[in-house]
Motif scaffolding. Structure first.
Motif, PDB file in Angstrom:
ATOM      1  N   GLU A 291      -2.046  -4.103   8.225  1.00  9.61           N
ATOM      2  CA  GLU A 291      -1.362  -4.733   9.357  1.00  9.61           C
ATOM      3  C   GLU A 291      -2.256  -5.786  10.015  1.00  9.61           C
ATOM      4  O   GLU A 291      -1.775  -6.823  10.474  1.00  9.61           O
ATOM      5  CB  GLU A 291      -0.940  -3.656  10.363  1.00  9.61           C
TER       6      GLU A 291
ATOM      7  N   ALA B  62      -1.077  10.992   5.982  1.00  8.17           N
ATOM      8  CA  ALA B  62      -1.538  10.107   7.055  1.00  8.17           C
ATOM      9  C   ALA B  62      -1.298  10.712   8.435  1.00  8.17           C
ATOM     10  O   ALA B  62      -1.804  10.188   9.427  1.00  8.17           O
ATOM     11  CB  ALA B  62      -0.831   8.754   6.952  1.00  8.17           C
TER      12      ALA B  62
ATOM     13  N   ARG C  97       5.259   5.302   3.425  1.00  4.38           N
ATOM     14  CA  ARG C  97       4.716   6.660   3.517  1.00  4.38           C
ATOM     15  C   ARG C  97       5.650   7.577   2.740  1.00  4.38           C
ATOM     16  O   ARG C  97       6.783   7.829   3.152  1.00  4.38           O
ATOM     17  CB  ARG C  97       4.619   7.114   4.966  1.00  4.38           C
TER      18      ARG C  97
ATOM     19  N   HIS D  53       0.850  -1.190   0.000  1.00  2.00           N
ATOM     20  CA  HIS D  53       0.000   0.000   0.000  1.00  2.00           C
ATOM     21  C   HIS D  53       0.885   1.240   0.000  1.00  2.00           C
ATOM     22  O   HIS D  53       1.929   1.268   0.661  1.00  2.00           O
ATOM     23  CB  HIS D  53      -0.889   0.013   1.240  1.00  2.00           C
TER      24      HIS D  53
ATOM     25  N   LYS E   4      -5.850   6.850   4.190  1.00  2.00           N
ATOM     26  CA  LYS E   4      -4.497   6.273   4.222  1.00  2.00           C
ATOM     27  C   LYS E   4      -4.262   5.511   5.522  1.00  2.00           C
ATOM     28  O   LYS E   4      -3.749   4.384   5.524  1.00  2.00           O
ATOM     29  CB  LYS E   4      -3.448   7.379   4.063  1.00  2.00           C
ATOM     30  N   VAL E   5      -4.616   6.137   6.644  1.00  2.00           N
ATOM     31  CA  VAL E   5      -4.432   5.467   7.941  1.00  2.00           C
ATOM     32  C   VAL E   5      -5.281   4.206   8.011  1.00  2.00           C
ATOM     33  O   VAL E   5      -4.831   3.159   8.506  1.00  2.00           O
ATOM     34  CB  VAL E   5      -4.779   6.420   9.097  1.00  2.00           C
TER      35      VAL E   5
ATOM     36  N   GLU F  79      -3.549   1.510   6.081  1.00  6.11           N
ATOM     37  CA  GLU F  79      -2.364   1.048   6.817  1.00  6.11           C
ATOM     38  C   GLU F  79      -2.751   0.036   7.895  1.00  6.11           C
ATOM     39  O   GLU F  79      -2.144  -1.036   8.023  1.00  6.11           O
ATOM     40  CB  GLU F  79      -1.653   2.233   7.472  1.00  6.11           C
TER      41      GLU F  79
ATOM     42  N   GLU G   7       7.643   6.959  12.732  1.00  5.83           N
ATOM     43  CA  GLU G   7       6.698   6.003  12.156  1.00  5.83           C
ATOM     44  C   GLU G   7       5.557   5.691  13.108  1.00  5.83           C
ATOM     45  O   GLU G   7       4.407   5.548  12.685  1.00  5.83           O
ATOM     46  CB  GLU G   7       7.434   4.711  11.770  1.00  5.83           C
TER      47      GLU G   7
ATOM     48  N   ARG H 179       5.870  -3.132   9.289  1.00  2.00           N
ATOM     49  CA  ARG H 179       5.036  -3.261   8.090  1.00  2.00           C
ATOM     50  C   ARG H 179       4.887  -1.936   7.362  1.00  2.00           C
ATOM     51  O   ARG H 179       4.648  -1.912   6.166  1.00  2.00           O
ATOM     52  CB  ARG H 179       3.645  -3.786   8.475  1.00  2.00           C
ATOM     53  N   THR H 180       5.006  -0.833   8.099  1.00  2.00           N
ATOM     54  CA  THR H 180       4.839   0.499   7.521  1.00  2.00           C
ATOM     55  C   THR H 180       6.100   1.313   7.774  1.00  2.00           C
ATOM     56  O   THR H 180       6.558   1.425   8.916  1.00  2.00           O
ATOM     57  CB  THR H 180       3.627   1.218   8.140  1.00  2.00           C
TER      58      THR H 180
ATOM     59  N   SER I  53       1.144   4.908   1.110  1.00  2.00           N
ATOM     60  CA  SER I  53       0.623   5.964   1.957  1.00  2.00           C
ATOM     61  C   SER I  53       1.456   7.233   1.746  1.00  2.00           C
ATOM     62  O   SER I  53       2.365   7.251   0.911  1.00  2.00           O
ATOM     63  CB  SER I  53       0.660   5.518   3.426  1.00  2.00           C
TER      64      SER I  53
ATOM     65  N   CYS J 110       4.022  -1.259   3.434  1.00  2.00           N
ATOM     66  CA  CYS J 110       3.486   0.078   3.221  1.00  2.00           C
ATOM     67  C   CYS J 110       4.602   1.108   3.316  1.00  2.00           C
ATOM     68  O   CYS J 110       5.410   1.071   4.252  1.00  2.00           O
ATOM     69  CB  CYS J 110       2.403   0.371   4.259  1.00  2.00           C
TER      70      CYS J 110
END
Length: 302
Positions: free
Chosen positions: A136, A102, A150, A96, A128-129, A132, A114, A218-219, A98, A148
């Protein structure tokens, strides 16, 4: 050659302007002529099946139309998971895209880490959030290899700006080369994180290829350079000293920018999968001016 299940998943907002297809019950929207999509398409076609669950370069629509466009951004991921089947999620890789949108006014801004309070105040940021967190959830619940990034504001000479908050940093180059005059809709001291398109593409591909075992999260935030309109004007004037800039602040865009980070803290990306940007402000300006000037010369020739 093995069949590739799905190439690109983009937010439903694009359905009005992008031709859509269904491949194995998953919505696929392709952007004709988009360098971002073309590079990733080639990569996926040659290398592996990867599911891309967003697009970093969209503007943030405002008002009722913006809400209609972005309200399904998170459930799109759920639709894809249902199409694959919960048992098939393990081993599937989904990414994804982002953005700085976000984050919100209550987030730390310089830099934004983060993990922090986000609380965005635009439907763009809320969607976006949502995506995310949905990603997850599917990772922890079903084993989906969700990833993901950003992104900061993305700057490219290959496409016209779409009216987003950071798009002044693209518009100014076209105006500088064509007319020598530019009206900026943000305050001169508004600092935002930015990234040149080549760094954006490379980061995306490197992140897609990073071994799963190396990712501790993950992000990830990714950062390159941060500057204000004043900084950008001064750098462009080193090459085009006659550039004249005035400021006519748009209160809506300014309010959005004031709630976004001034920089993104990206230590984890540099540690876990070796992210390193190549374009600072000076390199970005030189490259953009060269591309736009060359494009104008070709257009005049034909």
């Amino acid at each position: 050659m093995s069949t590739i299940t799905v190439f690109v998943l983009v937010q439903p907002a694009l359905s009005n302007s992008f031709p859509g297809k269904i491949i194995n019950c998953v919505w696929v929207f392709l952007a004709p002529g988009s360098r971002w999509i073309n590079v990733l398409w080639t990569h996926l076609l040659l290398r592996r099946s990867v599911h891309l669950l967003g697009h970093p370069g969209l503007q943030e629509p405002q008002g009722d139309r913006g809400e209609q466009q972005h309200q399904l951004a998170g459930p799109l991921l759920g639709r894809a998971v249902r199409c694959w089947g919960e048992q098939l999620c393990a081993g599937q890789r989904g990414q994804h895209h982002s953005t700085i949108g976000a984050f919100g006014p209550s987030s730390p801004r310089d830099p934004a880490p983060e993990l922090c309070v986000q609380r965005p105040r635009t439907i763009y940021g809320v969607s976006k959030v949502h995506a995310e967190l949905m990603g997850e959830y599917y990772h922890h619940r079903y084993g989906l290899d969700f990833r993901c990034l950003r992104y900061p504001g993305i700057i490219s000479a290959d496409s016209q700006p779409g009216g987003g908050t950071t798009d002044y940093a693209v518009q100014i180059f076209h105006a500088a080369v064509k007319t020598g005059c530019f009206e900026c809709n943000l305050r001169s001291d508004t600092r935002l994180p930015m990234m040149y398109i080549d760094d954006c593409l490379r980061a995306t591909l490197e992140f897609l290829e990073a071994p799963a075992e190396s990712l501790l999260g993950r992000t990830y935030n990714i950062n390159a350079t941060s500057f204000t309109p004043h900084d950008l004007v001064r750098e462009i004037q080193k090459s085009l000293p006659d550039l004249e800039v005035t400021y006519n602040v748009d209160p809506i865009r300014q309010a959005i920018a004031d709630g976004w980070p001034m920089a993104l803290e990206d230590t984890a990306a540099r540690r876990d999968w070796g992210w390193k940007h190549e374009y600072g402000l000076a390199e970005l300006v030189r490259t953009m001016l060269t591309h736009i000037a060359t494009g104008n010369q070709l257009a005049q020739t034909y």
